[in-house]
Design a protein around this motif. Structure first.
Motif, PDB file in Angstrom:
ATOM      1  N   TYR A  45       0.838  -1.197   0.000  1.00  0.00           N
ATOM      2  CA  TYR A  45       0.000   0.000   0.000  1.00  0.00           C
ATOM      3  C   TYR A  45       0.876   1.251   0.000  1.00  0.00           C
ATOM      4  O   TYR A  45       0.677   2.170  -0.793  1.00  0.00           O
ATOM      5  CB  TYR A  45      -0.923  -0.019   1.224  1.00  0.00           C
ATOM      6  N   TRP A  46       1.864   1.295   0.893  1.00  0.00           N
ATOM      7  CA  TRP A  46       2.741   2.458   1.027  1.00  0.00           C
ATOM      8  C   TRP A  46       3.479   2.728  -0.291  1.00  0.00           C
ATOM      9  O   TRP A  46       3.515   3.867  -0.763  1.00  0.00           O
ATOM     10  CB  TRP A  46       3.735   2.231   2.158  1.00  0.00           C
ATOM     11  N   ASP A  47       4.064   1.697  -0.872  1.00  0.00           N
ATOM     12  CA  ASP A  47       4.804   1.863  -2.124  1.00  0.00           C
ATOM     13  C   ASP A  47       3.897   2.399  -3.233  1.00  0.00           C
ATOM     14  O   ASP A  47       4.301   3.278  -3.999  1.00  0.00           O
ATOM     15  CB  ASP A  47       5.443   0.536  -2.557  1.00  0.00           C
ATOM     16  N   GLU A  48       2.666   1.896  -3.288  1.00  0.00           N
ATOM     17  CA  GLU A  48       1.731   2.376  -4.310  1.00  0.00           C
ATOM     18  C   GLU A  48       1.360   3.841  -4.067  1.00  0.00           C
ATOM     19  O   GLU A  48       1.298   4.639  -5.005  1.00  0.00           O
ATOM     20  CB  GLU A  48       0.466   1.515  -4.307  1.00  0.00           C
ATOM     21  N   MET A  49       1.134   4.199  -2.824  1.00  0.00           N
ATOM     22  CA  MET A  49       0.780   5.581  -2.504  1.00  0.00           C
ATOM     23  C   MET A  49       1.928   6.542  -2.830  1.00  0.00           C
ATOM     24  O   MET A  49       1.705   7.614  -3.394  1.00  0.00           O
ATOM     25  CB  MET A  49       0.382   5.740  -1.029  1.00  0.00           C
ATOM     26  N   ILE A  50       3.144   6.165  -2.491  1.00  0.00           N
ATOM     27  CA  ILE A  50       4.298   7.017  -2.785  1.00  0.00           C
ATOM     28  C   ILE A  50       4.438   7.202  -4.295  1.00  0.00           C
ATOM     29  O   ILE A  50       4.746   8.290  -4.775  1.00  0.00           O
ATOM     30  CB  ILE A  50       5.601   6.429  -2.190  1.00  0.00           C
ATOM     31  N   ALA A  51       4.189   6.147  -5.040  1.00  0.00           N
ATOM     32  CA  ALA A  51       4.359   6.207  -6.490  1.00  0.00           C
ATOM     33  C   ALA A  51       3.267   7.020  -7.186  1.00  0.00           C
ATOM     34  O   ALA A  51       3.487   7.528  -8.292  1.00  0.00           O
ATOM     35  CB  ALA A  51       4.387   4.795  -7.069  1.00  0.00           C
ATOM     36  N   THR A  52       2.099   7.180  -6.531  1.00  0.00           N
ATOM     37  CA  THR A  52       0.973   7.777  -7.246  1.00  0.00           C
ATOM     38  C   THR A  52       0.384   9.043  -6.628  1.00  0.00           C
ATOM     39  O   THR A  52      -0.419   9.706  -7.278  1.00  0.00           O
ATOM     40  CB  THR A  52      -0.177   6.749  -7.371  1.00  0.00           C
ATOM     41  N   PHE A  53       0.772   9.391  -5.417  1.00  0.00           N
ATOM     42  CA  PHE A  53       0.103  10.529  -4.784  1.00  0.00           C
ATOM     43  C   PHE A  53       0.465  11.844  -5.474  1.00  0.00           C
ATOM     44  O   PHE A  53       1.523  12.002  -6.062  1.00  0.00           O
ATOM     45  CB  PHE A  53       0.386  10.579  -3.279  1.00  0.00           C
ATOM     46  N   GLU A  54      -0.468  12.780  -5.391  1.00  0.00           N
ATOM     47  CA  GLU A  54      -0.269  14.111  -5.939  1.00  0.00           C
ATOM     48  C   GLU A  54      -0.651  15.134  -4.877  1.00  0.00           C
ATOM     49  O   GLU A  54      -1.570  14.917  -4.097  1.00  0.00           O
ATOM     50  CB  GLU A  54      -1.138  14.316  -7.187  1.00  0.00           C
ATOM     51  N   VAL A  55       0.076  16.237  -4.860  1.00  0.00           N
ATOM     52  CA  VAL A  55      -0.143  17.276  -3.858  1.00  0.00           C
ATOM     53  C   VAL A  55      -0.537  18.556  -4.577  1.00  0.00           C
ATOM     54  O   VAL A  55       0.127  18.976  -5.518  1.00  0.00           O
ATOM     55  CB  VAL A  55       1.150  17.497  -3.037  1.00  0.00           C
ATOM     56  N   ASP A  56      -1.633  19.170  -4.101  1.00  0.00           N
ATOM     57  CA  ASP A  56      -2.039  20.433  -4.711  1.00  0.00           C
ATOM     58  C   ASP A  56      -1.388  21.604  -3.971  1.00  0.00           C
ATOM     59  O   ASP A  56      -0.718  21.436  -2.957  1.00  0.00           O
ATOM     60  CB  ASP A  56      -3.567  20.559  -4.750  1.00  0.00           C
ATOM     61  N   ARG A  57      -1.615  22.790  -4.485  1.00  0.00           N
ATOM     62  CA  ARG A  57      -1.003  24.001  -3.932  1.00  0.00           C
ATOM     63  C   ARG A  57      -1.373  24.195  -2.462  1.00  0.00           C
ATOM     64  O   ARG A  57      -0.546  24.576  -1.644  1.00  0.00           O
ATOM     65  CB  ARG A  57      -1.442  25.204  -4.767  1.00  0.00           C
ATOM     66  N   LYS A  58      -2.628  23.907  -2.107  1.00  0.00           N
ATOM     67  CA  LYS A  58      -3.103  24.109  -0.746  1.00  0.00           C
ATOM     68  C   LYS A  58      -2.363  23.185   0.241  1.00  0.00           C
ATOM     69  O   LYS A  58      -1.926  23.619   1.306  1.00  0.00           O
ATOM     70  CB  LYS A  58      -4.614  23.858  -0.689  1.00  0.00           C
ATOM     71  N   VAL A  59      -2.231  21.919  -0.112  1.00  0.00           N
ATOM     72  CA  VAL A  59      -1.530  20.960   0.756  1.00  0.00           C
ATOM     73  C   VAL A  59      -0.043  21.303   0.823  1.00  0.00           C
ATOM     74  O   VAL A  59       0.577  21.234   1.888  1.00  0.00           O
ATOM     75  CB  VAL A  59      -1.746  19.513   0.265  1.00  0.00           C
ATOM     76  N   ARG A  60       0.514  21.694  -0.305  1.00  0.00           N
ATOM     77  CA  ARG A  60       1.933  22.091  -0.339  1.00  0.00           C
ATOM     78  C   ARG A  60       2.166  23.268   0.616  1.00  0.00           C
ATOM     79  O   ARG A  60       3.106  23.267   1.410  1.00  0.00           O
ATOM     80  CB  ARG A  60       2.319  22.453  -1.767  1.00  0.00           C
ATOM     81  N   SER A  61       1.282  24.246   0.581  1.00  0.00           N
ATOM     82  CA  SER A  61       1.395  25.412   1.453  1.00  0.00           C
ATOM     83  C   SER A  61       1.230  25.012   2.919  1.00  0.00           C
ATOM     84  O   SER A  61       1.988  25.461   3.787  1.00  0.00           O
ATOM     85  CB  SER A  61       0.334  26.445   1.063  1.00  0.00           C
ATOM     86  N   PHE A  62       0.251  24.169   3.209  1.00  0.00           N
ATOM     87  CA  PHE A  62       0.027  23.703   4.572  1.00  0.00           C
ATOM     88  C   PHE A  62       1.267  22.981   5.105  1.00  0.00           C
ATOM     89  O   PHE A  62       1.696  23.211   6.244  1.00  0.00           O
ATOM     90  CB  PHE A  62      -1.187  22.763   4.624  1.00  0.00           C
ATOM     91  N   THR A  63       1.854  22.116   4.280  1.00  0.00           N
ATOM     92  CA  THR A  63       3.039  21.359   4.703  1.00  0.00           C
ATOM     93  C   THR A  63       4.193  22.296   5.004  1.00  0.00           C
ATOM     94  O   THR A  63       4.870  22.152   6.028  1.00  0.00           O
ATOM     95  CB  THR A  63       3.447  20.352   3.606  1.00  0.00           C
ATOM     96  N   ARG A  64       4.406  23.256   4.154  1.00  0.00           N
ATOM     97  CA  ARG A  64       5.492  24.212   4.391  1.00  0.00           C
ATOM     98  C   ARG A  64       5.244  25.007   5.677  1.00  0.00           C
ATOM     99  O   ARG A  64       6.156  25.226   6.464  1.00  0.00           O
ATOM    100  CB  ARG A  64       5.670  25.110   3.182  1.00  0.00           C
ATOM    101  N   ASP A  65       3.999  25.417   5.916  1.00  0.00           N
ATOM    102  CA  ASP A  65       3.659  26.135   7.147  1.00  0.00           C
ATOM    103  C   ASP A  65       3.892  25.243   8.373  1.00  0.00           C
ATOM    104  O   ASP A  65       4.434  25.687   9.384  1.00  0.00           O
ATOM    105  CB  ASP A  65       2.213  26.616   7.131  1.00  0.00           C
ATOM    106  N   LEU A  66       3.475  24.005   8.266  1.00  0.00           N
ATOM    107  CA  LEU A  66       3.644  23.056   9.367  1.00  0.00           C
ATOM    108  C   LEU A  66       5.116  22.896   9.730  1.00  0.00           C
ATOM    109  O   LEU A  66       5.481  22.802  10.901  1.00  0.00           O
ATOM    110  CB  LEU A  66       3.045  21.698   8.981  1.00  0.00           C
ATOM    111  N   LEU A  67       5.974  22.905   8.721  1.00  0.00           N
ATOM    112  CA  LEU A  67       7.410  22.703   8.949  1.00  0.00           C
ATOM    113  C   LEU A  67       8.144  23.979   9.359  1.00  0.00           C
ATOM    114  O   LEU A  67       9.368  23.978   9.456  1.00  0.00           O
ATOM    115  CB  LEU A  67       8.055  22.092   7.701  1.00  0.00           C
TER     116      LEU A  67
END
Length: 152
Positions: A45-67
């Motif tokens: 499951y993990w390998d498939e998710m890593i290979a296929t997941f996509e991140v939109d601008r909103k999630v990218r921004s949230f992740t950067r803020d979180l970090l």
């Protein structure tokens, strides 16, 4: 991370950790029947998710803020650069790229050096000091629950 810091772990311990980890999944609204029954199923499951997941601008921004640490207390914010480094370091490159997290060859050399130098030092630090931030947040959660009946 545990292996890097403390050394080998038995298969029985890994299996126990995996079963206990289901608690985190269900806390994040993963139904019991959705949690992979075995570590092998989870790995697929993990390998498939890593290979296929996509991140939109909103999630990218949230992740950067979180970090960046947000409004955490000053002692915690002081450790945010190390936490960010240790969060980004073990990620697969595809995930770093998708979330637009910077990582250079120099960062990789520093990350590798960290894992050579820090574990023996960390193991020598008394456990209560190593667990200081976890203790702080646990006590804060208990205080909030007692005062308001909720955490947030």
């Amino acid at each position: 991370m545990y292996r890097r810091m403390f050394g080998p772990v038995t298969d029985a311990d890994i299996e126990c950790i995996y079963r206990q980890s289901a608690v985190y999944g269900t806390a994040l609204q993963v139904e019991d029947d959705m949690w992979p029954k075995t570590r092998e199923e989870f790995d697929r499951y993990w390998d498939e998710m890593i290979a296929t997941f996509e991140v939109d601008r909103k999630v990218r921004s949230f992740t950067r803020d979180l970090l960046t640490g947000g409004d955490a207390p000053l002692p915690v914010r002081a450790l945010v650069p190390l936490q960010r480094f240790m969060t980004i370091g073990p990620l697969p490159q595809r995930m770093r790229d998708e979330v637009a997290l910077p990582w250079s060859p120099r960062d990789q050399r520093r990350f590798d050096l960290f894992w050579k130098v820090v574990p023996p030092i960390y193991r020598a630090v008394p456990r209560p000091i190593r667990q200081l931030s976890a203790t702080y947040y646990l006590n804060d959660m208990r205080r909030r629950m007692k005062a308001h009946g909720h955490v947030i």
